[in-house]
Motif scaffolding. Structure first.
Motif, mmCIF file in Angstrom:
data_model
loop_
_atom_site.group_PDB
_atom_site.id
_atom_site.type_symbol
_atom_site.label_atom_id
_atom_site.label_comp_id
_atom_site.label_asym_id
_atom_site.label_seq_id
_atom_site.Cartn_x
_atom_site.Cartn_y
_atom_site.Cartn_z
ATOM 1 N N ARG A 1 55.425 91.095 10.091
ATOM 2 C CA ARG A 1 54.907 91.855 11.338
ATOM 3 C C ARG A 1 55.667 91.308 12.715
ATOM 4 O O ARG A 1 56.358 91.905 13.350
ATOM 5 C CB ARG A 1 53.544 92.299 11.628
ATOM 6 N N GLN A 2 55.272 89.959 12.757
ATOM 7 C CA GLN A 2 55.723 89.327 13.805
ATOM 8 C C GLN A 2 57.378 88.941 13.902
ATOM 9 O O GLN A 2 58.126 89.235 14.721
ATOM 10 C CB GLN A 2 55.199 88.052 14.046
ATOM 11 N N LEU B 1 59.556 85.226 19.386
ATOM 12 C CA LEU B 1 58.268 85.292 18.509
ATOM 13 C C LEU B 1 57.086 85.106 19.431
ATOM 14 O O LEU B 1 56.162 85.878 19.317
ATOM 15 C CB LEU B 1 58.538 83.942 17.705
ATOM 16 N N GLY B 2 57.111 84.495 20.479
ATOM 17 C CA GLY B 2 55.860 84.650 21.592
ATOM 18 C C GLY B 2 55.893 85.910 21.991
ATOM 19 O O GLY B 2 54.862 86.535 22.123
ATOM 20 N N GLU B 3 57.051 86.675 22.514
ATOM 21 C CA GLU B 3 56.873 87.959 23.121
ATOM 22 C C GLU B 3 56.273 89.228 21.870
ATOM 23 O O GLU B 3 55.442 90.066 22.205
ATOM 24 C CB GLU B 3 58.176 88.673 23.460
ATOM 25 N N ALA B 4 56.887 89.012 20.630
ATOM 26 C CA ALA B 4 56.349 89.835 19.513
ATOM 27 C C ALA B 4 54.852 89.521 19.307
ATOM 28 O O ALA B 4 54.166 90.442 19.083
ATOM 29 C CB ALA B 4 57.326 89.186 18.405
ATOM 30 N N ALA B 5 54.339 88.353 19.367
ATOM 31 C CA ALA B 5 53.123 88.046 18.981
ATOM 32 C C ALA B 5 52.225 88.664 20.131
ATOM 33 O O ALA B 5 51.025 89.165 19.951
ATOM 34 C CB ALA B 5 52.663 86.530 19.071
ATOM 35 N N ARG B 6 52.617 88.509 21.495
ATOM 36 C CA ARG B 6 51.743 89.283 22.618
ATOM 37 C C ARG B 6 51.783 90.736 22.541
ATOM 38 O O ARG B 6 50.879 91.294 22.671
ATOM 39 C CB ARG B 6 52.293 89.034 23.986
ATOM 40 N N THR B 7 53.017 91.415 22.107
ATOM 41 C CA THR B 7 52.919 92.757 21.572
ATOM 42 C C THR B 7 52.222 93.219 20.690
ATOM 43 O O THR B 7 51.449 94.241 20.831
ATOM 44 C CB THR B 7 54.769 92.990 21.323
ATOM 45 N N ILE B 8 52.091 92.354 19.601
ATOM 46 C CA ILE B 8 51.045 92.776 18.340
ATOM 47 C C ILE B 8 49.721 92.634 18.749
ATOM 48 O O ILE B 8 48.912 93.489 18.735
ATOM 49 C CB ILE B 8 51.450 92.022 17.194
ATOM 50 N N GLU B 9 49.355 91.489 19.656
ATOM 51 C CA GLU B 9 48.013 91.595 20.007
ATOM 52 C C GLU B 9 47.709 92.635 21.039
ATOM 53 O O GLU B 9 46.572 93.143 20.897
ATOM 54 C CB GLU B 9 47.989 90.288 20.971
ATOM 55 N N ALA B 10 48.553 92.937 21.833
ATOM 56 C CA ALA B 10 48.195 94.353 22.765
ATOM 57 C C ALA B 10 48.271 95.318 21.898
ATOM 58 O O ALA B 10 47.197 96.231 22.204
ATOM 59 C CB ALA B 10 49.405 94.412 23.945
ATOM 60 N N ALA B 11 49.021 95.809 21.134
ATOM 61 C CA ALA B 11 48.820 96.988 20.211
ATOM 62 C C ALA B 11 47.616 96.952 19.357
ATOM 63 O O ALA B 11 46.922 98.098 19.088
ATOM 64 C CB ALA B 11 50.079 97.121 19.204
ATOM 65 N N GLY C 1 44.950 95.417 20.262
ATOM 66 C CA GLY C 1 43.740 95.772 21.253
ATOM 67 C C GLY C 1 43.524 97.040 21.543
ATOM 68 O O GLY C 1 42.458 97.909 21.711
ATOM 69 N N ILE C 2 44.634 98.042 21.692
ATOM 70 C CA ILE C 2 44.692 99.234 21.998
ATOM 71 C C ILE C 2 44.180 100.168 20.778
ATOM 72 O O ILE C 2 43.420 101.025 20.948
ATOM 73 C CB ILE C 2 46.062 99.928 22.340
ATOM 74 N N GLN C 3 44.490 99.733 19.634
ATOM 75 C CA GLN C 3 43.979 100.344 18.485
ATOM 76 C C GLN C 3 42.608 100.179 18.292
ATOM 77 O O GLN C 3 41.778 100.974 17.855
ATOM 78 C CB GLN C 3 44.786 99.900 17.189
ATOM 79 N N ALA C 4 42.042 99.119 18.692
ATOM 80 C CA ALA C 4 40.517 98.596 18.427
ATOM 81 C C ALA C 4 39.784 99.598 19.483
ATOM 82 O O ALA C 4 38.803 100.210 19.093
ATOM 83 C CB ALA C 4 40.271 97.229 18.759
ATOM 84 N N VAL C 5 40.406 99.681 20.535
ATOM 85 C CA VAL C 5 39.726 100.653 21.924
ATOM 86 C C VAL C 5 39.676 102.065 21.291
ATOM 87 O O VAL C 5 38.777 102.788 21.650
ATOM 88 C CB VAL C 5 40.205 100.476 23.152
ATOM 89 N N ASP C 6 40.790 102.389 20.622
ATOM 90 C CA ASP C 6 40.966 103.802 20.414
ATOM 91 C C ASP C 6 40.318 104.145 19.117
ATOM 92 O O ASP C 6 40.105 105.321 18.758
ATOM 93 C CB ASP C 6 42.388 104.197 20.082
ATOM 94 N N GLY C 7 39.906 103.410 18.443
ATOM 95 C CA GLY C 7 38.978 103.495 17.043
ATOM 96 C C GLY C 7 40.112 103.638 15.862
ATOM 97 O O GLY C 7 39.651 104.270 14.854
ATOM 98 N N ARG C 8 41.275 103.267 16.193
ATOM 99 C CA ARG C 8 42.147 103.793 14.878
ATOM 100 C C ARG C 8 42.471 102.531 14.030
ATOM 101 O O ARG C 8 42.171 101.329 14.104
ATOM 102 C CB ARG C 8 43.866 103.831 15.542
#
Length: 121
Positions: A15-16, A102-112, A114-121
């Motif tokens: 994924r990363q 790779l650092g940017e990719a890790a931050r993008t995945i972490e943000a995504a 986090g959004i899924q966890a908030v949205d309950g997806r």
């Protein structure tokens, strides 16, 4: 045809790695990338000597003891296939640019995530 450069291999979770491939393609270009048969990891070919200073968490850099690879052809690691083949023009990935991607990719995945966890997806 000139011989291909010697290389080492930076491996990361798929994924990363896929995110990083997209980032590199959009910005600077991406060199050869391998994808393992199980689909778990991607491997970025980098110049020899990279492993000595590679310390990015969540990844590993494997020395190949200076062995080269065929300019075009079969992947140099058993059980893999080319995601980005070497004939695309960049002989190996720049380790500095790869680290940034790779650092940017890790931050993008972490943000995504986090959004899924908030949205309950």
């Amino acid at each position: 045809m000139a011989p291909a450069p010697a290389w080492e291999l930076v491996t990361v979770p798929s994924r990363q790695g896929l995110e990083a491939v997209d980032i590199l393609r959009l910005r600077t270009g991406v060199g050869p990338v391998l994808h393992d048969a199980s689909g778990d990891t991607l491997g970025f070919l980098v110049p020899t000597g990279t492993a000595a200073d590679w310390d990015l968490p969540g990844s590993a850099c494997t020395q190949t003891h200076g062995r080269g690879r065929d300019e075009v052809g079969e992947p140099p690691v058993a059980g893999t296939r080319w995601l980005v083949a070497p004939e695309h023009g960049i002989p190996v990935n720049d380790p500095t640019l790869l680290r940034l991607a790779l650092g940017e990719a890790a931050r993008t995945i972490e943000a995504a995530d986090g959004i899924q966890a908030v949205d309950g997806r």
